[in-house]
Each structure stands twice: as structure tokens, then as C-alpha cells.
Design a protein around this motif. Structure first.
Motif, PDB file in Angstrom:
ATOM      1  N   GLU A 213       0.848  -1.191   0.000  1.00 38.02           N
ATOM      2  CA  GLU A 213       0.000   0.000   0.000  1.00 38.02           C
ATOM      3  C   GLU A 213       0.884   1.241   0.000  1.00 38.02           C
ATOM      4  O   GLU A 213       1.898   1.271   0.697  1.00 38.02           O
ATOM      5  CB  GLU A 213      -0.879   0.030   1.253  1.00 38.02           C
ATOM      6  N   GLU A 406      -4.177   5.615   2.775  1.00 39.77           N
ATOM      7  CA  GLU A 406      -3.860   4.702   1.674  1.00 39.77           C
ATOM      8  C   GLU A 406      -4.334   5.342   0.371  1.00 39.77           C
ATOM      9  O   GLU A 406      -5.521   5.429   0.120  1.00 39.77           O
ATOM     10  CB  GLU A 406      -4.559   3.356   1.877  1.00 39.77           C
ATOM     11  N   GLN A 409      -2.617   1.031  -4.124  1.00 39.17           N
ATOM     12  CA  GLN A 409      -2.210  -0.304  -3.705  1.00 39.17           C
ATOM     13  C   GLN A 409      -1.926  -1.165  -4.933  1.00 39.17           C
ATOM     14  O   GLN A 409      -2.604  -1.059  -5.946  1.00 39.17           O
ATOM     15  CB  GLN A 409      -3.330  -0.940  -2.862  1.00 39.17           C
TER      16      GLN A 409
HETATM   17 MG    MG Z   1      -6.438  -1.112  -0.690  1.00 35.77          MG
END
Ligand code: MG
Ligand code: ATP
Length: 568
Positions: A213, A406, A409
């Protein structure tokens, strides 16, 4: 009239008041700067200035995807249920998947992600190993019926994502594309002006083993991470660290009375020692129902995910189960446990020769309990949630704690989807094989919010020039139609001709309002054109990030602006 962007024509309703529903800076500022409006829970409209930033980010993403040979496509947002049934996710995905029916009674969902669609797209036509690897991406809205949409576009229900998918004949080929993608994602974060860390993560809903991430560091972030100057970074749930339990207590095993002491905090206070010098016990059972007792440093928490990895069928005991095993909650220890109990201890405790720990007797603890002498540890394992101050698993230095957003990813999916959906290719050896796949997502709208979280002050947003709605705002102080106003416009055009993105604040507003709005909206550079300066042949350049003001001669405006922009 030139095609200069004029603020008088831009729909950007700025707000003086702070919107009460916004809890974090990015949400507040995007609303106040007239870039974003809420239309319903978790559903937002981008206004012209906000949408310009979205497009800037999208273009950065596009450039980086194209540079690594990924090709842009656009798949439907509405997806047929059949494909989700094939993958098994129609059942599994849960209430985040918004399901609907068309007029014929056919079931669909709003796309939260596109593994099914992309796999179905290529399954009958991407046929030979010679066509692999193949990497495709799209930039599109996604819908997830989030249980708790919050923080504006940081966690909305509809949001903009770039999702890429790659198809491979071999794991090596997947690894190559995965590495290229990871590098591209780092560049995207850099180009967006983010301070970020790549973080080891758990693969959640999507499945698959290898994943990373990309976290923008910000206090408003939902993720708790640890990181180190050497480059190591991890989510605390997944991270490794070296806990530093302390040695304390007598040489010999000694039972001490600890009346009414049930927590580590109470125990540490009572003995006047740090929590790290105590040992915490937790009781559980394994898949066969056998008693397992786990010991961890007193200042750490058990990581249940790690425990599940170490102990098959791991489950913490309920209070009744503890009683049934004859255990005393709050004073469990390794000495005098039932014979059948299996003892697990966190690796970090290996270095502690004498433990301060429960005595398996209500109101008593041991000091000086020695593994190997007073009891045996059956298994050593990494069992704790890493925390700031623990040693970095790579270099040993103390880990730092931070919160992260985040923003993107990358995943190595393997053949889960290709197998489920029957997507195969003919390999070099003449055999039909399922594709090996990767998938890679960038939250475009969340990236925008993360940029604002990292780049703001009490006056408003401070856009990095790379994503700003325009690089320079020429603030006209003179009355509309006056000679000086025409000069300001001419200067703005000069800047535009030099390749700088300019907006002209030609609104009929007081100077104070214009300055406040320019700071709020966050143009990286403001060029203030006033009559007093013009009389001397000068204008003022203000760098938003530092507030630094420079008076420059009109002739030097273009090079001076470029020089300042290069630092924004
Ligand atoms: Mg994710
Ligand atoms: P989260 O854990 O935050 O719910 P996720 O891991 O489920 O996100 P992915 O499936 O990895 O999300 O989607 C790729 C990217 O899409 C994320 O990295 C994030 O930037 C963005 N994203 C996911 N959910 C949302 C949301 N509800 N609002 C805005 N952006 C989102």
C-alpha cells in the motif's frame, strides 16, 4: 477576448464560514474553496476548480501508466451479476456491493472494482503466450456502499479510481510488471507532492499474497503505521518489529501478594516498574480445543492475525472457558498451568531471563520466573502488534509511528480470477493455462484529499504546482476597464504565452476578498498588480507556501515567476 481563464467566469463559490459537517482540513478546505459540493451521503460533485485538479492528477497517472506500457481502456461502471457469480464474489462481497435490477429483472451491481469484468473481457481473445504480458487500465468512478462514508472524498461512496490489471504467462513476468507498477506509483505520489511510504499490507477482499500500500503520511489518515529512515514501513497490523521488554525482578522465583491487581497497568504501578518489565498472558484454544497460553511483553498488544498464523484454529477463550480450564483472568502465568497447556511466547521475551508474571492464583504474581528453570516455553513466535519505539526489523533503529492515508495499492493476484472465470491462454509448451494476474489501484479523488491534508495552513490550501488548478493567479487591484486593469490582463497573457497556467482574478471584489480567496484556493503563485506598483513599473509576486513577497520589474515578470514556480 483571449482564452485566459477569468475568475469572473469561474463557478467557484467560496465560503467564509467553516462548514460544520467537515471534520478534517481537506474536507473543510475543498468545500470552502468552492471546489467540491456534497449532493448526498458519500456522493460529491466536483466544481470547476476541483475538477481541474482531478484532471491534473489523472494526467499524471496516465503519463506514468503509458510510460510503463499499460494501455487505457474504459469498461462499464454497471456490471452483470453473472460474472460476480462466476468469481464467487456475488455472495462474498457483502453489503458494500450495491446491487440493482434492470427492467427485465436482470441483476447487476455498481462496479466497486473490475477484476471480473477485465478477466471476462480478455478471456476469449487474449489467447497466446506471445501476446503476454498485457497490461490495461482505466480511470473511472467506482461505487462502494461504505458503512461509514466520512471525511468528504477521503472515504466517499462514489469515488474516482485508476485501476490497472495485468496478465502474464509466468510469475517472473508478473513480478516485473508489479515492480514497474510499484515504481510508477511512487512517481505518481512524488509528482503529486506527497510525502509517502510504501507499506506491507494485508490483501483483504481481493485475495492474493503479495501486496503493497502507498500511504500518504497525515494525521487524518485512518491507517496506523510504523516506519524507519532505512525505508522499512508497515501497517501496525501486519508489521514486524523488535519489542524491547525489560529485565526486572528477583533472581529466585518469588510469589508476591498483589491484591486486587488485574491489569498490567495496575501491576506495573503496584511494583513501580515499567509495563515493559511485566509479562502479559492471554489464554486461547487451538483448532482441536486444546488450551494455549500466550505470553507477550506487558507493554504490547497481542496481534490476533499473527496468533492465527502461528496457531491453527486459534481462538481467544471466553471468561466461562477460562473458568472451565481453572484459569485466573488477571493473574495467569506460566508456572503451575494445567499440564496439557501449550505455552507460546513472543520472540522478544527470549532475551528476558526473569519474568514478572501472574501466579495462576487470584491476588498473586511471580517475580523472578525463569524460562527453562521454572517453566518451559513450547513455541516462540512473533505475536505482538508492532508499536513505535520497537526495533526496526531491517536495521534495528527505533521505529517511528505515523498515520497514513492509503492512496494506492498494488497486488499480485495469481490465478484466482482467471481460474474462476476460465480465462486461459496457450503457453509455449502447447498447454492451456490460466493467466497469472496483477491488479493495481490509485484512488484519484482520495489522492486529491491527501494532497490537501499535507499542503494547507490556516489560510487555505497550498497546491503543489504540478496539480494546482492553475499555477499563477494574477490579482487585479485596479478598477475594471481602467488602464491599469488592462495592463494586468496584458501581463497575464504574457505569462500564459510563456507556457504558464494563469488565472486572472478580474472579479469586482475588494482587494481583501481577492487576497483571502487566493490564499484559500491555494494558487501556488500570486502576481499582484496594483496602481502604485505599476506607476514604478513593478508588480508583486507572492509565493503561497511561504508568504514571501518579491517586488519585480514588469520586464522580469516571466522569468521571475518561472523561477519561483520551479520551487512550488
Ligand atoms: Mg487497498
Ligand atoms: P480502504 O482500505 O481505504 O477501504 P481499499 O483497500 O478497500 O481501501 P482498494 O480496493 O485497494 O481500496 O482500492 C484502490 C484505491 O481506491 C485505494 O487505495 C484508495 O485510494 C481508493 N479508495 C478505496 N475506497 C475508497 C473510498 N471509499 N473513497 C475514496 N477512495 C477510495
Amino acid at each position: 477576448m483571449s482564452d485566459l481563464l477569468r475568475l469572473s467566469n469561474v463557478y467557484a463559490p467560496t465560503l467564509k464560514e467553516v462548514p460544520t459537517e467537515a471534520e478534517i482540513a481537506s474536507h473543510r478546505l475543498l468545500l470552502r474553496a468552492g471546489m467540491l459540493r456534497k449532493q448526498a451521503t458519500g456522493l460529491y460533485a466536483w466544481l470547476p476548480l476541483g475538477y481541474r485538479v482531478i484532471q491534473k492528477i489523472e494526467n499524471i497517472v496516465r503519463e506514468e501508466m503509458n510510460a510503463i506500457g499499460s494501455q487505457e481502456i474504459l469498461m462499464p461502471f454497471v456490471q452483470p451479476a453473472e460474472l460476480w457469480e462466476e468469481s464467487g464474489r456475488w455472495e462474498k462481497y457483502g453489503p458494500e456491493l450495491l446491487r440493482l435490477e434492470d427492467r427485465h429483472g436482470h441483476a447487476y451491481c455498481l462496479g466497486p472494482t473490475h477484476e471480473e469484468l477485465i478477466t471476462a473481457l480478455v478471456r476469449s481473445e487474449l489467447r497466446s503466450y506471445k501476446e503476454l504480458p498485457c497490461s490495461l487500465y482505466q480511470i473511472q468512478v467506482k461505487f462502494r456502499d461504505e458503512i461509514r462514508p466520512r471525511f468528504g472524498v477521503m472515504r466517499s461512496r462514489e469515488f474516482i479510481m485508476k485501476d490497472a490489471y495485468s496478465f502474464h504467462a509466468t510469475h517472473e513476468s508478473l513480478q516485473e510488471t508489479y515492480d514497474d507498477m510499484s515504481e510508477a506509483y511512487g512517481k505518481i505520489c512524488d509528482r503529486c507532492g506527497l510525502v509517502w511510504r510504501p507499506v506491507e499490507a494485508d490483501s483483504g477482499q481481493i485475495g492474493g499474497k503479495v501486496t503493497c500500500e502507498f500511504m500518504a503520511l497525515a494525521d487524518a489518515g485512518e491507517a496506523e503505521i510504523v516506519h524507519c529512515a532505512c525505508g522499512y514501513a508497515a501497517d501496525v497490523e501486519a508489521g514486524r518489529g523488535v519489542a524491547h521488554p525489560l529485565e526486572q525482578g528477583a533472581e529466585e522465583l518469588e510469589k508476591i501478594s498483589t491484591p486486587n491487581i488485574h491489569t498490567i497497568e495496575d501491576l506495573a504501578n503496584f511494583l513501580n516498574i515499567p509495563e515493559a518489565a511485566t509479562v502479559k498472558a492471554l489464554s486461547a484454544k487451538d483448532g482441536a480445543g486444546n488450551l494455549v497460553v500466550l505470553f507477550i511483553p506487558g507493554d504490547h498488544e497481542l496481534n490476533e492475525i499473527k496468533a492465527m498464523g502461528a496457531i491453527k484454529g486459534f481462538e481467544l477463550l471466553t471468561d466461562e472457558e477460562m473458568l472451565a480450564f481453572g484459569l485466573h483472568k488477571g493473574s495467569m502465568g506460566p508456572v503451575g498451568l494445567p499440564k496439557s497447556a501449550k505455552i507460546y511466547a513472543d520472540e522478544s521475551l527470549k532475551s528476558v531471563d526473569r519474568w514478572v508474571v501472574g501466579a495462576n492464583e487470584e491476588g498473586f504474581h511471580f517475580v523472578g520466573a525463569a524460562p527453562g528453570r521454572d517453566f518451559e516455553v513450547d513455541e516462540w513466535a512473533d505475536l505482538v502488534v508492532v508499536k513505535p519505539g520497537d526495533g526496526c526489523p531491517q536495521c534495528g533503529k527505533p521505529l517511528e509511528g505515523a498515520r497514513g492515508i492509503e492512496v494506492s495499492q498494488v497486488f499480485q493476484l495469481g490465478d484466482t480470477y482467471s481460474k474462476a472465470l476460465g480465462a486461459t491462454f496457450m503457453d509455449e509448451d502447447g498447454k492451456e493455462k490460466p493467466f497469472i494476474m496483477g491488479c493495481y489501484g490509485v484512488g484519484v479523488s482520495r489522492t486529491l484529499a491527501a494532497i490537501v491534508e499535507q499542503h494547507n495552513d490556516e489560510h487555505g490550501i497550498i497546491w503543489p504546482a504540478s496539480v494546482a488548478p492553475a499555477e499563477v493567479c494574477v490579482v487585479v487591484l485596479a478598477k475594471a476597464g481602467s488602464e491599469d486593469a488592462r495592463t494586468a490582463e496584458r501581463l497575464a497573457e504574457e505569462l500564459a504565452e510563456a507556457g504558464i497556467e494563469v488565472v486572472l482574478d478580474d472579479r469586482d471584489e475588494r482587494a481583501g476578498v481577492k487576497f483571502a480567496d487566493a490564499d484559500l484556493i491555494g494558487w501556488p503563485v500570486q502576481v499582484v498588480v496594483g496602481s502604485r506598483g505599476l506607476a514604478k513599473g513593478t508588480v508583486e509576486i507572492k509565493k503561497r507556501a511561504t508568504g514571501e513577497k518579491t517586488e519585480v520589474a514588469i520586464d522580469a515578470l516571466v522569468p521571475e515567476t518561472k523561477a519561483i514556480l520551479a520551487t512550488c
